[in-house]
Design a protein around this motif. Sequence first.
Motif, PDB file in Angstrom:
ATOM      1  N   ARG A  31     -23.924 -43.771 -16.838  1.00 25.49           N
ATOM      2  CA  ARG A  31     -23.063 -44.943 -16.997  1.00 25.49           C
ATOM      3  C   ARG A  31     -21.663 -44.517 -17.422  1.00 25.49           C
ATOM      4  O   ARG A  31     -21.502 -43.521 -18.101  1.00 25.49           O
ATOM      5  CB  ARG A  31     -23.640 -45.881 -18.057  1.00 25.49           C
ATOM      6  CG  ARG A  31     -24.940 -46.526 -17.647  1.00 25.49           C
ATOM      7  CD  ARG A  31     -25.523 -47.373 -18.760  1.00 25.49           C
ATOM      8  NE  ARG A  31     -24.552 -48.310 -19.316  1.00 25.49           N
ATOM      9  CZ  ARG A  31     -24.423 -49.584 -18.923  1.00 25.49           C
ATOM     10  NH1 ARG A  31     -25.211 -50.046 -17.992  1.00 25.49           N
ATOM     11  NH2 ARG A  31     -23.536 -50.365 -19.494  1.00 25.49           N
ATOM     12  N   TYR A  34     -16.823 -48.198 -21.331  1.00 26.23           N
ATOM     13  CA  TYR A  34     -15.540 -48.888 -21.224  1.00 26.23           C
ATOM     14  C   TYR A  34     -14.522 -48.385 -22.234  1.00 26.23           C
ATOM     15  O   TYR A  34     -13.340 -48.325 -21.943  1.00 26.23           O
ATOM     16  CB  TYR A  34     -15.732 -50.391 -21.412  1.00 26.23           C
ATOM     17  CG  TYR A  34     -16.466 -51.020 -20.270  1.00 26.23           C
ATOM     18  CD1 TYR A  34     -15.819 -51.287 -19.082  1.00 26.23           C
ATOM     19  CD2 TYR A  34     -17.807 -51.326 -20.373  1.00 26.23           C
ATOM     20  CE1 TYR A  34     -16.489 -51.846 -18.019  1.00 26.23           C
ATOM     21  CE2 TYR A  34     -18.490 -51.893 -19.331  1.00 26.23           C
ATOM     22  CZ  TYR A  34     -17.823 -52.154 -18.151  1.00 26.23           C
ATOM     23  OH  TYR A  34     -18.487 -52.695 -17.107  1.00 26.23           O
ATOM     24  N   ILE A  84     -13.688 -53.936 -11.171  1.00 27.18           N
ATOM     25  CA  ILE A  84     -14.962 -54.327 -10.561  1.00 27.18           C
ATOM     26  C   ILE A  84     -15.842 -53.101 -10.292  1.00 27.18           C
ATOM     27  O   ILE A  84     -17.066 -53.174 -10.381  1.00 27.18           O
ATOM     28  CB  ILE A  84     -14.714 -55.130  -9.277  1.00 27.18           C
ATOM     29  CG1 ILE A  84     -14.110 -56.480  -9.635  1.00 27.18           C
ATOM     30  CG2 ILE A  84     -15.990 -55.312  -8.471  1.00 27.18           C
ATOM     31  CD1 ILE A  84     -13.655 -57.288  -8.444  1.00 27.18           C
ATOM     32  N   ILE A  86     -16.388 -50.309 -12.008  1.00 27.77           N
ATOM     33  CA  ILE A  86     -17.152 -49.760 -13.136  1.00 27.77           C
ATOM     34  C   ILE A  86     -18.410 -50.572 -13.420  1.00 27.77           C
ATOM     35  O   ILE A  86     -19.501 -49.994 -13.521  1.00 27.77           O
ATOM     36  CB  ILE A  86     -16.253 -49.607 -14.376  1.00 27.77           C
ATOM     37  CG1 ILE A  86     -15.204 -48.532 -14.101  1.00 27.77           C
ATOM     38  CG2 ILE A  86     -17.076 -49.240 -15.606  1.00 27.77           C
ATOM     39  CD1 ILE A  86     -14.171 -48.376 -15.179  1.00 27.77           C
ATOM     40  N   PRO A  87     -18.361 -51.915 -13.528  1.00 27.70           N
ATOM     41  CA  PRO A  87     -19.619 -52.635 -13.758  1.00 27.70           C
ATOM     42  C   PRO A  87     -20.608 -52.512 -12.600  1.00 27.70           C
ATOM     43  O   PRO A  87     -21.817 -52.435 -12.825  1.00 27.70           O
ATOM     44  CB  PRO A  87     -19.207 -54.090 -13.958  1.00 27.70           C
ATOM     45  CG  PRO A  87     -17.744 -54.129 -13.973  1.00 27.70           C
ATOM     46  CD  PRO A  87     -17.215 -52.792 -13.616  1.00 27.70           C
ATOM     47  N   HIS A  89     -20.948 -49.887 -10.668  1.00 30.43           N
ATOM     48  CA  HIS A  89     -21.530 -48.554 -10.820  1.00 30.43           C
ATOM     49  C   HIS A  89     -22.573 -48.545 -11.940  1.00 30.43           C
ATOM     50  O   HIS A  89     -23.676 -48.020 -11.764  1.00 30.43           O
ATOM     51  CB  HIS A  89     -20.428 -47.536 -11.124  1.00 30.43           C
ATOM     52  CG  HIS A  89     -20.954 -46.228 -11.603  1.00 30.43           C
ATOM     53  ND1 HIS A  89     -21.522 -45.298 -10.756  1.00 30.43           N
ATOM     54  CD2 HIS A  89     -21.021 -45.691 -12.850  1.00 30.43           C
ATOM     55  CE1 HIS A  89     -21.904 -44.250 -11.456  1.00 30.43           C
ATOM     56  NE2 HIS A  89     -21.611 -44.461 -12.728  1.00 30.43           N
ATOM     57  N   ASN A  90     -22.225 -49.138 -13.087  1.00 33.21           N
ATOM     58  CA  ASN A  90     -23.158 -49.143 -14.222  1.00 33.21           C
ATOM     59  C   ASN A  90     -24.429 -49.918 -13.895  1.00 33.21           C
ATOM     60  O   ASN A  90     -25.523 -49.529 -14.301  1.00 33.21           O
ATOM     61  CB  ASN A  90     -22.482 -49.719 -15.464  1.00 33.21           C
ATOM     62  CG  ASN A  90     -21.466 -48.765 -16.050  1.00 33.21           C
ATOM     63  OD1 ASN A  90     -21.464 -47.572 -15.743  1.00 33.21           O
ATOM     64  ND2 ASN A  90     -20.597 -49.285 -16.887  1.00 33.21           N
ATOM     65  N   ARG A  91     -24.317 -50.986 -13.147  1.00 30.67           N
ATOM     66  CA  ARG A  91     -25.498 -51.754 -12.747  1.00 30.67           C
ATOM     67  C   ARG A  91     -26.378 -50.940 -11.798  1.00 30.67           C
ATOM     68  O   ARG A  91     -27.596 -50.925 -11.916  1.00 30.67           O
ATOM     69  CB  ARG A  91     -25.070 -53.065 -12.080  1.00 30.67           C
ATOM     70  CG  ARG A  91     -26.242 -53.992 -11.830  1.00 30.67           C
ATOM     71  CD  ARG A  91     -25.812 -55.342 -11.317  1.00 30.67           C
ATOM     72  NE  ARG A  91     -24.798 -55.924 -12.181  1.00 30.67           N
ATOM     73  CZ  ARG A  91     -23.726 -56.567 -11.735  1.00 30.67           C
ATOM     74  NH1 ARG A  91     -23.531 -56.711 -10.450  1.00 30.67           N
ATOM     75  NH2 ARG A  91     -22.847 -57.072 -12.570  1.00 30.67           N
TER      76      ARG A  91
END
Length: 99
Positions: A31, A34, A84, A86-87, A89-91
């Motif tokens: 992950r 932020y 948009i 980064i979230p 990718h983390n998901r």
Amino acid sequence: MYLLGWALAIVGAALLLWSIAATVRSNSTTRIPYWTRPEVIPRGSLITRSLGVGLIIFGVVITISPGGYWISALVVLLFLPGLIMIPLHNRRVARSYPQ
């Protein structure tokens, strides 16, 4: 100057997007936080990100006087793709690599 401002803002957005995409590729299994540094920081990504943000801000400042203050919304529009990525990718990492 108006067109120069637009050009600088668009080039800045491209640099920012490239930097975030490189960070996402380098951290494909982890992950991306932020508020802290990711595990892997690609070479040149910090300077590219800083340059991109600076060009976006400078480009918008140049375009404000002839275009009006509504152009400040351009800043949000140009930062949106990176925000948009980064979230998303983390998901994807959370689904692929459960802990």
